[in-house]
Design an enzyme around this catalytic site. Structure first.
Site, PDB file in Angstrom:
ATOM      1  N   GLU A 171       0.834  -1.208   0.000  1.00  0.00           N
ATOM      2  CA  GLU A 171       0.000   0.000   0.000  1.00  0.00           C
ATOM      3  C   GLU A 171       0.866   1.254   0.000  1.00  0.00           C
ATOM      4  O   GLU A 171       1.914   1.306   0.660  1.00  0.00           O
ATOM      5  CB  GLU A 171      -0.915   0.071   1.224  1.00  0.00           C
ATOM      6  CG  GLU A 171      -1.876  -1.085   1.381  1.00  0.00           C
ATOM      7  CD  GLU A 171      -3.032  -1.071   0.419  1.00  0.00           C
ATOM      8  OE1 GLU A 171      -3.273  -0.027  -0.242  1.00  0.00           O
ATOM      9  OE2 GLU A 171      -3.718  -2.110   0.332  1.00  0.00           O
ATOM     10  N   THR A 172       0.384   2.259  -0.713  1.00  0.00           N
ATOM     11  CA  THR A 172       0.879   3.627  -0.587  1.00  0.00           C
ATOM     12  C   THR A 172      -0.298   4.492  -0.176  1.00  0.00           C
ATOM     13  O   THR A 172      -1.353   4.470  -0.823  1.00  0.00           O
ATOM     14  CB  THR A 172       1.474   4.138  -1.907  1.00  0.00           C
ATOM     15  OG1 THR A 172       2.616   3.338  -2.251  1.00  0.00           O
ATOM     16  CG2 THR A 172       1.917   5.588  -1.786  1.00  0.00           C
TER      17      THR A 172
END
Length: 269
Positions: A46-47
């Site tokens: 995830e970002t």
């Protein structure tokens, strides 16, 4: 254009364990295509991107895997709160994030822990999908479904021994597959596979515990539980049930602080 970026190991007191997430503070939103490109470049599960909400003291927050935007992410929410508290000097003891899953609140706790207030995700029993047993290589005790499949096994040794067929899992209809069983020295263990959203095995999956925690709470007859995600990196999650909410508590550690540099063609703000 330059942007700050932080990489944080969530659900761990130290770097090189837990689940790494990138966190990108913004003054205003970038186009979705640019945020997706950053997430793909980072190649982490995830970002997270956040923008301060005007005149409210809260923050808008969204999350991208390398392949898609998702509606809820636990470890990247934990990482974002850690960045705001520890790296950006947020002065309070609680942060509210406005997200696709509603308002998520994160509080400071003793010993460097952070506590996240998430919506509870109910599960219901289903027939074992035809692909599931072959994909996981073992026959499950039962299968439940919600946003993801939750697949029940006998013990922790089974969970650790599974080597899934990611191509087969990708053909299932739900977002991902969580496998779970009683733990040897905690209430339950789990692993999570999300090849459909570009995350073959996620090291620690906070959002999965919004379904796993209420299931195990009912099964074990308790509202406070200890869980461990037994991926290669591993991580520890403390879970609490409060009516229709799940409280997930864990630590985080900053691994890296960097700068994203855009060539002129991508200067979109």
């Amino acid at each position: 254009m330059k942007l700050m970026q932080y990489q944080v190991d969530a659900f761990s007191h130290q770097v090189f364990s837990g689940n790494p997430a990138a966190v990108v503070p913004l003054d205003q939103w970038l186009p979705d295509a640019i945020m997706q490109a950053i997430a793909e470049e980072n190649h982490l599960s995830e970002t997270a991107f956040y923008v301060p909400a005007k005149n409210s003291g809260t923050f808008h927050l969204c999350w991208f895997t390398p392949a898609v935007e998702v509606d809820l992410c636990g470890h990247a929410t934990l990482a974002t709160a850690h960045v705001l508290f520890q790296e950006r000097g947020f002065p309070g003891d609680e942060i509210a994030f406005e997200t696709h899953s509603g308002i998520l609140r994160v509080k400071k706790m003793p010993e460097g822990q952070l506590s996240m207030d998430f919506p509870l995700r109910p599960l219901h029993p289903v027939e074992t999908p035809p692909l599931m047993e072959n994909a996981l290589g073992q026959k499950p005790l039962a299968v439940l479904a919600g946003d993801d499949y939750v697949v029940l096994f006998r013990d922790e040794a089974q969970i650790r021994a599974i080597h899934p067929d990611m191509t087969a899992l990708q053909r299932l209809d739900l977002r991902g597959v969580a496998i779970t069983a009683p733990g040897k020295d905690c209430d339950f263990v789990a692993r999570f596979f999300g090849p459909k959203v570009g995350v073959p095995e996620d090291p620690v999956t906070g959002s999965a515990y919004t379904a796993l925690a209420p299931y195990w709470a009912e099964r074990l007859g308790k509202t406070m539980l200890s869980a461990r995600q037994v991926s290669q990196r591993g991580g520890e999650i403390h879970c609490g049930i409060e009516r229709d909410r799940v409280i997930l508590t864990g630590a985080a550690a900053t691994f890296m602080v960097g700068e994203i540099r855009f060539p002129e063609v991508y200067e979109v703000l």
